[in-house]
Design a protein around this motif. Sequence first.
Motif, short mmCIF file in Angstrom:
data_model
loop_
_atom_site.label_atom_id
_atom_site.label_comp_id
_atom_site.label_asym_id
_atom_site.label_seq_id
_atom_site.Cartn_x
_atom_site.Cartn_y
_atom_site.Cartn_z
N LEU A 97 -61.75 -65.73 63.55
CA LEU A 97 -60.52 -66.09 63.16
C LEU A 97 -59.74 -67.23 64.21
O LEU A 97 -58.83 -67.95 63.77
N GLY A 98 -60.29 -67.29 65.45
CA GLY A 98 -59.77 -68.19 66.22
C GLY A 98 -58.53 -67.88 66.83
O GLY A 98 -57.46 -68.88 67.14
N LEU A 99 -57.95 -66.55 66.70
CA LEU A 99 -56.58 -66.29 67.20
C LEU A 99 -56.65 -65.74 68.84
O LEU A 99 -57.76 -65.23 69.20
N LYS A 100 -55.56 -65.97 69.12
CA LYS A 100 -55.44 -65.43 70.52
C LYS A 100 -54.81 -63.89 70.62
O LYS A 100 -53.49 -63.70 70.69
N PHE A 101 -55.70 -63.11 70.82
CA PHE A 101 -55.17 -61.79 70.51
C PHE A 101 -54.66 -61.31 71.90
O PHE A 101 -55.14 -61.53 72.65
N ASP A 102 -53.54 -60.52 71.68
CA ASP A 102 -52.76 -59.98 72.86
C ASP A 102 -53.56 -58.44 73.50
O ASP A 102 -53.29 -58.57 74.79
N LYS A 103 -53.63 -57.86 72.79
CA LYS A 103 -54.45 -56.58 73.36
C LYS A 103 -55.06 -55.83 72.08
O LYS A 103 -54.88 -55.97 70.88
N ILE A 104 -55.66 -54.72 72.20
CA ILE A 104 -56.32 -53.83 71.27
C ILE A 104 -55.81 -52.44 71.83
O ILE A 104 -56.17 -51.94 72.86
N VAL A 105 -55.06 -51.88 70.77
CA VAL A 105 -54.68 -50.30 71.09
C VAL A 105 -55.42 -49.60 70.19
O VAL A 105 -55.74 -49.77 69.10
N HIS A 106 -56.17 -48.43 70.90
CA HIS A 106 -57.10 -47.66 69.90
C HIS A 106 -56.73 -46.21 70.09
O HIS A 106 -56.19 -45.64 71.05
N SER A 107 -57.21 -45.61 69.01
CA SER A 107 -57.07 -44.16 69.10
C SER A 107 -57.97 -43.47 70.11
O SER A 107 -58.95 -44.24 70.46
#
Length: 316
Positions: free
Chosen positions: A165-175
Amino acid sequence: MAFRRVLAVTAAACGLAGGSVLLSSVAIGKQQQVAVSKAGGDAPDPASPPPPASPPGLLLLPSPAASCPAAPGWLERNNGACGYWDSNWDRREPVALINLKKKNEETGEQELSSRLDHYRAKATRHIFLIRHSQYNLDGRSDKDRTLTQLGREQAELTGKRLASLGLKFDKIVHSSMTRASETTNIISKHLPGVKKVSTDLLCEGAPIEPNPPISHWKPEAVQYYEDGARIEAAFRNYIHRADIKQEEDSYEIFVCHANVIRYIVCRALQFPPEGWLRMSLNNGSITHLVIRPSGRVALRMLGDTGFMPPEKITRT
């Protein structure tokens, strides 16, 4: 016959043809019929004044408040009106963040407008909700419910899709549950540098008793009570418009579970949360929510797995 013709014409005009309609009262000419409750309601008192007459052929429907079910204790609904959009759903509407009693009477509206601008969000939040991949259903405890080989392949495909997608993801929050953590670890290999945050709030559970109910899945009432409050807390903690200090749009990933995602979607769109079980999500699927600075919410994708080959798609 005249009654049937009037009812058919009125229902069609209201877009209700083919559906069931509850009549509060129907006036035809000088005759009037008043509906009496089938649950033992009393008939009108002959001595009481008659209800106001309605124009001939008028179909009166019950108010929205009468047709909406009562909300659970932790949910709030404005005026009980179905279809009403609450602009302050996340308690971040600018006018709700200032004390109007302290408004300077001399500067008046000019000062109020300036203060409102200060509390107004500027950025858009993009929320990507990822369901964990296929896992071992035979595990007796959470640590034994690890991803299957197919589940690991699904997570790889999901990670590649997010990276493409070429997006600048800020973080991954996970269970914090094993299947969600393993899915996150595989996805994060395709998104180097994106920090990971684990939380118990996003763990799987029974968010709210579904309507209509289903026979093969009936948790204890206490499970709805405990899990529901936790999952609602996850919604309030993570799903809201951007902070007023945020200048640029953000892209965040949340890896969790089907029940949690479905409930969040219903709450974010202000749909009845009791309908969460009417949706179905594939393993490793992507759901995309957009929260505008105005507080408006849009659903871009729901449970997308179009990036997976058909033989890799599961829903366990």
